[in-house]
Design a protein around this motif. Structure first.
Motif, mmCIF file in Angstrom:
data_model
loop_
_atom_site.group_PDB
_atom_site.id
_atom_site.type_symbol
_atom_site.label_atom_id
_atom_site.label_comp_id
_atom_site.label_asym_id
_atom_site.label_seq_id
_atom_site.Cartn_x
_atom_site.Cartn_y
_atom_site.Cartn_z
ATOM 1 N N LEU A 194 0.829 -1.201 0.000
ATOM 2 C CA LEU A 194 0.000 0.000 0.000
ATOM 3 C C LEU A 194 0.867 1.256 0.000
ATOM 4 C CD1 LEU A 194 -2.753 1.435 0.276
ATOM 5 C CD2 LEU A 194 -2.543 1.129 2.761
ATOM 6 N N THR A 195 1.915 1.235 0.809
ATOM 7 C CA THR A 195 2.839 2.381 0.835
ATOM 8 C C THR A 195 3.453 2.613 -0.531
ATOM 9 O OG1 THR A 195 3.366 2.044 3.169
ATOM 10 C CG2 THR A 195 4.977 3.255 1.848
ATOM 11 N N GLY A 196 3.853 1.551 -1.193
ATOM 12 C CA GLY A 196 4.446 1.691 -2.521
ATOM 13 C C GLY A 196 3.481 2.250 -3.542
ATOM 14 N N VAL A 197 2.252 1.758 -3.524
ATOM 15 C CA VAL A 197 1.242 2.255 -4.477
ATOM 16 C C VAL A 197 0.942 3.720 -4.211
ATOM 17 C CG1 VAL A 197 -1.162 2.037 -5.212
ATOM 18 C CG2 VAL A 197 0.222 -0.016 -4.874
ATOM 19 N N ARG A 198 0.768 4.083 -2.948
ATOM 20 C CA ARG A 198 0.487 5.485 -2.620
ATOM 21 C C ARG A 198 1.635 6.394 -3.055
ATOM 22 N NH1 ARG A 198 -3.920 6.649 0.171
ATOM 23 N NH2 ARG A 198 -4.979 5.101 1.493
#
Length: 398
Positions: A194-198
């Protein structure tokens, strides 16, 4: 103590490591050069999922590591010492990973290799580092293993940040998509994705249009799917394991959702393909190792031969190739950091060689470490299911 298992199609064949016994049971004294080093052998430990929902990941990582070790043993081992592998089943659960890690270290392994997953690595790497035991080639791209102050952690693969950046780049540049959602496992692995996508979306001033979660080691995906469907996304990035990912994709197709589905490498590509049956065409998976059937690469040719020496029915796959590359890295570093007839291998010499050697070619797959850099490769590859099999691609197409 459990034997590793190599997934082969719809069956699971047991693969027993050479002399898989804890060092404390051997009646031998370790060499003074370091724990896990004996006059005739060097012992490694692996805690991974050998049962449960992520079993295919653990068994294929084990297959790859074992194949690399046995390949080395057929060629004289490490200056006469054979490599041995002790395995423990953590079922992809953190509490078991803690117990297994402590047991393997107490038994006196030289290093830990081939762990599977972020939730397990999150609790295990610190135990290993406190004991000054190398933690090598974990099957996770989480940032929590990629700190400049983690000299005992040796990562082979690119990170989830890099995988998700490549996904969003390709979706926005190749397909000109702007409505991207995420389906993720509700734990440290999912949060890393999720951190990477955001981060990738923020870089492009794009919102995350929808999100949904599921519980690790389950396939309870329907609520997440319905939540995400409301945002009518053009693409859905999944940060999950193969069973849940497959169920999510199959339900999305039943509901006639038109979104493109993308998965990070941890999903377990061969297992995902099998779970999807004939309904996988168009599904994209980012990979962090070369295509396992690309025999133009010397290391892939070696890998294919090596896994079939362990299990003649084994089929090439991304997970077992990653395990093989981790094992091959260990073999190369141990051989280079010791001399025939010289002092026994040490953990410190092994780790220092990785830092000092600079770019190193494993046979068509280059790795490089350095001071404060414990990740060997930054490569991310694209693959897509087409005609019931994975094919390598360089860009996304409608």
């Amino acid at each position: 103590m459990s034997p590793g298992r190599a997934a082969t199609g719809n069956t699971v064949a047991f693969v027993v490591s050479l002399a898989v016994f804890a060092p404390g049971l051997w009646g031998q004294e370790a060499e003074p050069g370091g724990d896990g080093v004996f006059p005739d052998s060097i012992v490694f430990g692996q805690s991974a999922a050998f049962s449960g929902a992520a079993v295919d990941l653990g068994t294929n990582m084990h297959l790859g590591v074992l194949a690399a070790f046995e390949e080395a043993n057929r060629n004289g081992g490490i200056h006469g010492r054979v490599l041995r592998l002790v395995t423990e089943d953590d079922r992809y659960e953190g509490e078991l990973a803690i117990a297994n890690t402590r047991k393997l270290i107490a038994d006196g392994v030289f290093a830990l290799i081939g762990a599977v997953g972020t939730p397990t690595s999150r609790v295990a790497w610190g135990i290993a580092s406190d004991a000054r035991v190398p933690y090598i080639g974990a099957f996770t791209g989480a940032g929590l293993l990629r700190g400049a102050d983690q000299p005992y952690v040796v990562n082979l693969r690119a990170s989830y940040i890099q995988e998700t950046e490549e996904m969003v780049k390709r979706l926005t540049e190749d397909l000109e998509f702007s409505k991207i959602a995420i389906f993720y496992q509700d734990d440290s692995y999912g949060q890393a994705g999720l951190t990477g996508v955001r981060q990738a979306l923020d870089k492009r001033d794009l919102p995350l249009v929808g999100q949904g979660t599921y519980v690790r080691n389950t396939a309870a995906v329907k609520r997440a799917l319905l939540d995400i469907r409301e945002s009518d996304p053009e693409a859905i990035i999944t940060i999950g394991a193969y069973e849940a990912a497959a169920q999510f994709i199959l339900w999305a197709k039943k509901l006639r959702m038109r979104a493109v589905h993308l998965n990070v490498s941890f999903v377990g590509s061969n297992s995902l393909l099998e779970a999807l049956g004939g309904n996988g065409d168009g599904v994209v998976v980012t990979q962090v190792v070369p295509f396992p059937r690309d025999t133009e690469l010397p290391v892939v040719r070696d890998y294919q031969t090596a896994i079939r020496q362990v299990d003649p029915s084994a089929q090439p796959g991304f997970v077992s190739l990653e395990g093989y590359l981790a094992g091959r890295l260990v073999v190369e570093a141990l051989r280079a950091s010791t001399e025939p007839g010289g002092p026994p291998p040490t953990r410190e010499a092994f780790l220092q060689w990785l830092v000092d050697v600079g770019p190193y070619d494993l046979g068509g797959f280059e790795i490089e470490y350095g001071p404060g850099d414990n990740q060997g490769s930054d490569r991310v590859f694209l693959t897509r299911i087409q005609g019931g099999r994975f094919v390598p691609i360089t860009r996304l197409q409608r």
